[in-house]
Design a protein around this motif. Structure first.
Motif, mmCIF file in Angstrom:
data_model
loop_
_atom_site.group_PDB
_atom_site.id
_atom_site.type_symbol
_atom_site.label_atom_id
_atom_site.label_comp_id
_atom_site.label_asym_id
_atom_site.label_seq_id
_atom_site.Cartn_x
_atom_site.Cartn_y
_atom_site.Cartn_z
ATOM 1 N N UNK B 726 102.379 -75.411 93.011
ATOM 2 C CA UNK B 726 101.799 -76.579 92.339
ATOM 3 C C UNK B 726 100.701 -77.150 93.222
ATOM 4 N N UNK B 727 99.991 -78.141 92.668
ATOM 5 C CA UNK B 727 98.847 -78.662 93.411
ATOM 6 C C UNK B 727 99.149 -79.972 94.143
ATOM 7 N N UNK B 728 99.785 -80.912 93.474
ATOM 8 C CA UNK B 728 99.871 -82.268 94.036
ATOM 9 C C UNK B 728 101.271 -82.620 94.523
ATOM 10 N N UNK B 729 101.322 -83.695 95.319
ATOM 11 C CA UNK B 729 102.609 -84.220 95.785
ATOM 12 C C UNK B 729 103.494 -84.614 94.596
ATOM 13 N N UNK B 730 102.889 -85.251 93.593
ATOM 14 C CA UNK B 730 103.664 -85.708 92.434
ATOM 15 C C UNK B 730 104.346 -84.525 91.751
ATOM 16 N N UNK B 731 103.609 -83.444 91.646
ATOM 17 C CA UNK B 731 104.209 -82.259 91.016
ATOM 18 C C UNK B 731 105.372 -81.722 91.850
ATOM 19 N N UNK B 732 105.194 -81.752 93.178
ATOM 20 C CA UNK B 732 106.285 -81.287 94.039
ATOM 21 C C UNK B 732 107.519 -82.151 93.803
ATOM 22 N N UNK B 733 107.320 -83.469 93.786
ATOM 23 C CA UNK B 733 108.444 -84.385 93.622
ATOM 24 C C UNK B 733 109.166 -84.136 92.307
ATOM 25 N N UNK B 734 108.377 -84.008 91.234
ATOM 26 C CA UNK B 734 109.011 -83.830 89.930
ATOM 27 C C UNK B 734 109.789 -82.507 89.883
ATOM 28 N N UNK B 735 109.180 -81.470 90.426
ATOM 29 C CA UNK B 735 109.822 -80.157 90.394
ATOM 30 C C UNK B 735 111.120 -80.182 91.229
ATOM 31 N N UNK B 736 111.040 -80.801 92.406
ATOM 32 C CA UNK B 736 112.220 -80.852 93.266
ATOM 33 C C UNK B 736 113.331 -81.635 92.580
ATOM 34 N N UNK B 737 112.978 -82.737 91.953
ATOM 35 C CA UNK B 737 113.992 -83.544 91.263
ATOM 36 C C UNK B 737 114.618 -82.747 90.118
ATOM 37 N N UNK B 738 113.763 -82.092 89.338
ATOM 38 C CA UNK B 738 114.289 -81.347 88.192
ATOM 39 C C UNK B 738 115.225 -80.238 88.665
ATOM 40 N N UNK B 739 114.805 -79.535 89.701
ATOM 41 C CA UNK B 739 115.641 -78.449 90.218
ATOM 42 C C UNK B 739 116.982 -79.001 90.697
ATOM 43 N N UNK B 740 116.923 -80.057 91.470
ATOM 44 C CA UNK B 740 118.158 -80.587 92.045
ATOM 45 C C UNK B 740 119.046 -81.225 90.987
ATOM 46 N N UNK B 741 118.451 -81.827 89.967
ATOM 47 C CA UNK B 741 119.275 -82.404 88.911
ATOM 48 C C UNK B 741 119.973 -81.287 88.126
ATOM 49 N N UNK B 742 119.262 -80.213 87.876
ATOM 50 C CA UNK B 742 119.869 -79.075 87.175
ATOM 51 C C UNK B 742 121.051 -78.561 88.001
ATOM 52 N N UNK B 743 120.844 -78.461 89.309
ATOM 53 C CA UNK B 743 121.907 -78.037 90.219
ATOM 54 C C UNK B 743 123.086 -79.012 90.163
ATOM 55 N N UNK B 744 122.802 -80.304 90.203
ATOM 56 C CA UNK B 744 123.870 -81.295 90.198
ATOM 57 C C UNK B 744 124.705 -81.213 88.926
ATOM 58 N N UNK B 745 124.022 -80.922 87.795
ATOM 59 C CA UNK B 745 124.742 -80.926 86.530
ATOM 60 C C UNK B 745 125.458 -79.607 86.259
ATOM 61 N N UNK B 746 125.026 -78.560 86.934
ATOM 62 C CA UNK B 746 125.563 -77.250 86.574
ATOM 63 C C UNK B 746 126.475 -76.623 87.623
ATOM 64 N N UNK B 747 126.157 -76.829 88.892
ATOM 65 C CA UNK B 747 126.900 -76.101 89.929
ATOM 66 C C UNK B 747 128.320 -76.630 90.046
ATOM 67 N N UNK B 748 129.205 -75.755 90.516
ATOM 68 C CA UNK B 748 130.574 -76.175 90.776
ATOM 69 C C UNK B 748 130.614 -76.980 92.053
ATOM 70 N N UNK B 749 131.568 -77.878 92.140
ATOM 71 C CA UNK B 749 131.723 -78.656 93.348
ATOM 72 C C UNK B 749 131.915 -77.708 94.538
ATOM 73 N N UNK B 750 131.253 -77.967 95.606
ATOM 74 C CA UNK B 750 131.255 -77.175 96.840
ATOM 75 C C UNK B 750 130.514 -75.841 96.722
ATOM 76 N N UNK B 751 129.655 -75.724 95.735
ATOM 77 C CA UNK B 751 128.819 -74.532 95.624
ATOM 78 C C UNK B 751 127.409 -74.942 96.045
ATOM 79 N N UNK B 752 126.884 -74.345 97.102
ATOM 80 C CA UNK B 752 125.533 -74.731 97.514
ATOM 81 C C UNK B 752 124.487 -74.081 96.626
ATOM 82 N N UNK B 753 123.229 -74.464 96.802
ATOM 83 C CA UNK B 753 122.217 -73.928 95.880
ATOM 84 C C UNK B 753 122.098 -72.419 96.001
#
Ligand code: SRM
Ligand SMILES: Cc1cc2nc3c(=O)[nH]c(=O)nc-3n(C[C@H](O)[C@H](O)[C@H](O)COP(=O)(O)OP(=O)(O)OC[C@H]3O[C@@H](n4cnc5c(N)ncnc54)[C@H](O)[C@@H]3O)c2cc1C
Ligand code: SF4
Ligand code: FES
Lengths: 106, 814
Positions: B726-753
């Motif tokens: 991506x190009x900008x800081x804002x894009x990095x932030x949004x992408x990181x949040x989306x990735x981590x939220x998907x992980x939070x909602x989907x991964x099993x407890x104690x499963x790392x990324x």
């Protein structure tokens, strides 16, 4: 036997514990989901973990350091682990918890 | 002239069971037309899979599904089958067998495959109605009938069969007690530690145990009513199943004058004392050994067939066996010498909280035995090492982790099968090697587990290698193979899987740990150390606003908001955004440390400062004096965002990585997650912040930022995958949040990324958050909302809104 007032039930989180400093060392006071209260030495037989910080469920406390399970009625680690903790008597009266300062001997 | 058509020699098989029919199958492969074959079976069924009796008893399968050779198979191969008609006598002089109906059938070659019968304890009352054995379909039918009335079943003998029948009867709704002489069940396959774990798991399923008990008498007059032990105690029983061992069926052979000891004696060609008579299966004794598992019997069948086919090439030299228990949800594997002894060494691993126990016995750097409980994935590999006598000195200390840890590939052992050599045995029952399975999948176009079972027999018997076969299907077919994921219970307190619990929390709007336990009928009303933190996390992510956080369901570190140390003291790691501090902040930290005599001040591996050895009582004071936010170094939470110098100072830097790291940390702090989450931002591809081993790693390039995900630097290194540029800081932030939220909602407890990314696949993640701008945005918004509900725990504690119970409840002076 000397009985000491510890405080009220509400001061101990249900399914958790607190500890008391006594001349006999630290004693963990643990309360389960049915408001039964147990007192045992605050030292896990494994490597001395503070049992007052463990999860309490039924008659068991799970040590916070490496998850040994200690049976609070028997004062023994649950197999396959082995080891003992000292047990102390508890009496509930008028909302107060009383601790007997003498180890229960089997 | 008179022409006689030469008569085919006659082969008579006594015993229509697993070993006998396997020998016939092998024979037909080698010499399809050599014999005129007759088969006599005492049971009324065509050959079925005895191993699957328990699934039938438990109601998980039907009799039809266990049939290995349907009647048509016999017809197709011109085999005369006589079911329900046992052979009662062998006349070796006239070379004929006589059946129960009085008929005589002549033979040129005879194959005995009469199997074994259940041994019955020689105690008074053992012939009472209601006392049953567990050996064949008739037993299952009788057990099913009695269990329909409910009541109490008692199983005498805590071996493999005993535990299986206990499981089956429990599944039918009976109360079940297993009586065993020794101090723990399955003592032939398990040591005490493993035995106790198994016992607990079975008890959690409602099976009771009475151990160290000797039965003296079975009580009852017209039907069993109970039993009395040698110590005088009694228990009631409506049904009693005897599973104390098996006895080879040798009566027929013995009466015909064939030499027998425990079993019918055979040589290395499976020939008995009479050269026209062969024997295979459980009725056989070879080099002093009898076998009660199908794998060795199938080896015998192959050799016997080779000689019956007049190839005369093979020899049977005995077998090394391994066992598995087939009780749904309990994984167990044992082989060889698992108790050790003089000049043996042990490598063990015990994870009581996950119910995993592994033990490998080595002698002169070779595996001589092993025992796996809870996680049996390395079983086939271990068994292979044992049979090959491989020298394991190069990796002996890591052997309990399996070979996935030797090289470094894959995270969760997912692709264990893919890396096995072609000659590695996958299906222990049927002796099928990896090479033949892969070949069959490729050449015969197989797509499903059932196809593989039919074609290769792999996984068609006890089914415990199913996981490996599925791995081979998926590694050979790639994306074409679609398997339904296996269900694994969250812990011993429930039968539900992580996902099922999670779904219920969302669907039923369960707002607290207590509600979840009550609604889903937890076995222990207060759960255990495994389920409490997991369920608390699921409640909090599903209902960030309404969900009730339960401090007593947090690990001690997350309850005290500090890391507990080996001596019961704690460590304090304040948040230092991006690892960038200032002289003033450093001074303040130094003063606090001095004032409280903090025993050690240390730079951490994550570029932060750690005050170690603090008493719990002092924590709130120190937090107050530091006046800095919690660094969450104790939590399954956002840890650190490491940074490098970046374009501001570094001569190579092309992007301002320090600023980006600070922004990321400020945007994500206080984020709870299934496991800890670490980020890094580097200013150029030299990557000094080690972004490629982080859960989310950012690397500056001339045109913007590369975003990497799923890296890990801990116990098992995994290089992160490139997610996108991506190009900008804002894009990095949004992408990181989306990735981590998907992980939070989907991964099993104690499963790392890292394992999570491997499990669900990078493609799915890309499709969800890179290709789909809308989903990306909603996920990022959900993250923002969740974070807006979180407060800084140290500030909460300092202000008295959060009680971490720092001090003792009372001090009683001497
Ligand atoms: C303090 C620190 C060591 C240090 O002095 O440098 C540390 C200390 C602990 N680490 Fe770590 N880790 C520390 C950096 C790391 C790093 C390096 C990093 O963060 O850049 C790694 C590898 C990177 C990674 O996580 O991928 C690391 C991988 C682990 C692991 C293995 C995680 C894995 O997924 O394989 C554990 C075990 C776990 O979390 O289950 C662990 C667990 C622990 C625990 C929390 C063990 C525990 O539960 O008590 C240690 C607490 C010690 C104590 O008594 O306070 N620590 N640990 C580091 C704190 C970093 C920070 O500033 O927050
Ligand atoms: C519940 C259960 C679970 C099992 N689980 C496993 C497992 O997970 N893994 C494993 O490897 N093994 C398992 N086994 C063991 C395995 O089933 C046996 O080792 C195997 O079936 C033995 O084969 P066999 O042909 O020797 O005997 P059988 O399969 O018993 O066949 C012998 C047949 O001969 C018949 N017969 C006997 N005498 C006569 C006669 N005079 N005339 C005609 N017919 C006769 C019998 O009725 C029987 O049908 C299990 C066994 C049971 C009972
Ligand atoms: S590597 Fe981490 S977990 Fe191991 S001793 Fe060091 S700090 Fe503790
Ligand atoms: S100190 Fe309690 S389990 Fe290790």
């Amino acid at each position: 036997m000397e009985w000491m007032a510890l405080g009220t039930l509400e001061e101990i989180p249900a399914r958790g514990g607190r500890y008391v400093e006594t001349p006999l060392g630290e004693i963990a006071v643990l309360r389960n989901e049915n408001d039964e209260v147990f007192a045992v030495s605050n030292q896990c037989p494994h490597r001395g973990g503070p049992l007052s910080e463990g999860f309490v469920s039924g008659k068991l406390v799970f040590c916070p350091l490496h998850n040994w399970q200690i049976d609070l009625e028997k004062g023994e680690a649950v197999a396959p682990d082995s080891g003992c903790v000292k047990r102390f008597p508890i009496r509930m009266e008028g909302g107060q918890i009383w601790l007997g300062l003498q180890e229960i001997t089997p | 002239m008179h022409i006689t058509v030469p008569r085919k020699p006659r082969l008579v098989v006594v015993g229509n069971g697993m070993a006998g029919i396997r020998a016939v199958e092998e024979l037909l492969k080698m010499a399809p037309d050599l014999y005129e074959i007759s088969v006599f079976g005492a049971e009324p069924h065509p050959n079925y899979n005895r191993i699957l009796l328990t699934p039938v008893l438990a109601g998980e399968m039907t009799l039809e599904e266990t049939i290995l050779n349907p009647l048509e198979w016999y017809a197709e191969h011109g085999i005369q089958l006589f079911t329900g008609n046992p052979v009662t006598r062998i006349d070796r002089v006239k070379r004929q067998v006589i059946t129960a109906d009085g008929k005589a059938t002549p033979y040129d070659r005879l194959l005995l495959a009469t199997g074994a019968a259940a041994a019955m304890a020689p105690v008074p009352g053992n012939h009472l109605p209601g006392v049953l054995s567990y050996r064949d379909m008739a037993d299952v039918e009788a057990l099913t009938k009695s269990s329909a009335l409910g009541g109490q079943a008692v199983v005498i003998g805590g071996g493999l069969l005993g535990l299986e029948v206990a499981h089956g009867l429990r599944a039918r709704g009976m109360g079940v007690t297993v009586i065993h002489r020794r101090a723990w069940p399955l003592d032939k396959q398990l040591d005490q530690r493993g035995g106790v774990l198994l016992q607990k798991a079975m008890e959690a399923r409602g099976v009771r145990f009475l151990l160290g008990k000797e039965t003296a008498e079975i009580l009852g007059t017209t039907h069993v009513t109970g039993l009395r032990f040698s110590d005088g105690t009694e228990i009631p029983a409506d049904v009693l199943v005897m599973t104390i061992g098996i006895k080879p069926r040798i009566e027929l052979a013995q009466a015909a004058g064939l030499q027998c000891e425990t079993g019918i004696l055979v040589n290395d060609t499976l020939q008995t004392y009479d050269p026209r008579i062969y024997a295979v299966g459980e009725c056989v004794q070879h080099r002093g050994q009898t076998y009660g598992l199908v794998a060795p019997l199938f080896e015998q069948a192959k050799v016997a067939a080779n000689h019956l086919a007049e190839y005369g090439r093979m020899r049977y030299q005995g077998s090394v066996t391994s066992t598995k228990l087939k009780v749904t949800g309990i994984e167990l594997f044992s082989a060889g010498n698992f108790t050790g002894g003089e000049d043996c060494e042990e490598v063990t691993l015990l994870d009581g909280s996950q119910g995993v126990y592994k033990k490998v016995i080595l002698q002169e750097n070779r595996v001589v035995g092993g025992l796996l409980y809870g996680d049996t994935s390395i079983g086939p590999w271990l068994f292979q090492l044992m049979r090959d006598g491989t020298d394991v000195s190069a990796f002996r200390d890591n052997i309990v982790f399996g070979e996935t840890h030797l090289g470094d590939a894959g995270h969760s052992g997912e692709n264990q099968a893919a890396r096995l050599p072609d000659n590695a045995e996958i299906c222990g029952c049927n002796g099928v090697a990896k090479g033949s399975i892969v070949k069959a999948i490729r050449e015969q176009g197989l797509f499903t587990l059932d196809d593989v079972r039919k074609c290769t027999k792999a996984s068609a018997s006890c089914g415990s290698c199913t996981g490996l076969v599925e791995q081979l299907l998926s590694s050979t077919l790639g994306g074409f193979y679609d398997s339904t994921p296996k269900k694994k219970a969250l812990c011993g307190c429930t039968e539900l899987s992580h996902q099922e619990v999670r779904d219920a929390i969302v669907k039923e709007k369960l707002l607290s740990v207590r509600q979840v336990f009550a609604y889903l009928e937890w076995r222990h009303p207060a759960g255990c150390a495994t389920c409490r933190p997991a369920v608390n996390y699921y409640v909090r992510t599903a209902w960030p606003m309404e969900g009730l956080d339960d401090p007593q369901s947090r690990f001690i570190n997350e309850r005290a908001h500090a890391n507990i140390q080996k001596d019961g003291t704690y460590s304090v790691i304040p948040r230092i955004y991006g690892g960038v501090t200032s002289p003033a902040e450093l001074k303040r930290i130094a003063e606090v440390a001095e004032r409280h005599h903090v025993p050690m001040v240390k730079f951490t591996g994550g570029q932060r400062l750690d005050l170690l050895g603090v008493k719990k009582e002092d924590l709130p004071k120190i937090w107050a004096e530091l006046d800095m936010p919690s660094g969450h170094a104790y939590g399954k939470a956002l840890r650190t965002v490491k940074s490098c110098v970046g374009s501001e100072f570094c001569r190579f830097g092309v992007q301002d990585s320090t600023r980006l790291a600070i922004e990321l940390e400020k945007n994500l702090e206080r984020m709870w997650a299934p496991h800890k989450v670490k980020l890094a931002a580097s200013g150029c591809p030299r990557n000094c912040a080690e972004s490629t081993i982080k859960d989310v790693g950012i690397i500056g390039v001339d045109s913007g930022w590369e975003i990497y995900v799923g890296g890990n630097g801990g116990m098992k290194v995994r290089a992160a995958d490139l997610l996108c540029k991506v190009k900008t800081h804002e894009e990095v932030l949004e992408m990181a949040k989306a990735f981590l939220q998907m992980y939070r909602e989907d991964a099993q407890y104690l499963e790392r990324t890292a394992p999570w990314v491997e499990r669900i696949g990078l493609e799915k993640i890309k499709a969800t958050i890179v290709d789909d701008a809308n989903t990306r945005k909603t996920l990022a918004e959900r993250m923002d909302f969740a974070l807006s509900q979180e407060k800084d725990p140290w500030k909460e504690a300092v202000s008295g809104r959060l009680d971490i119970h720092a001090a003792p409840i009372r001090r009683i002076p001497a």
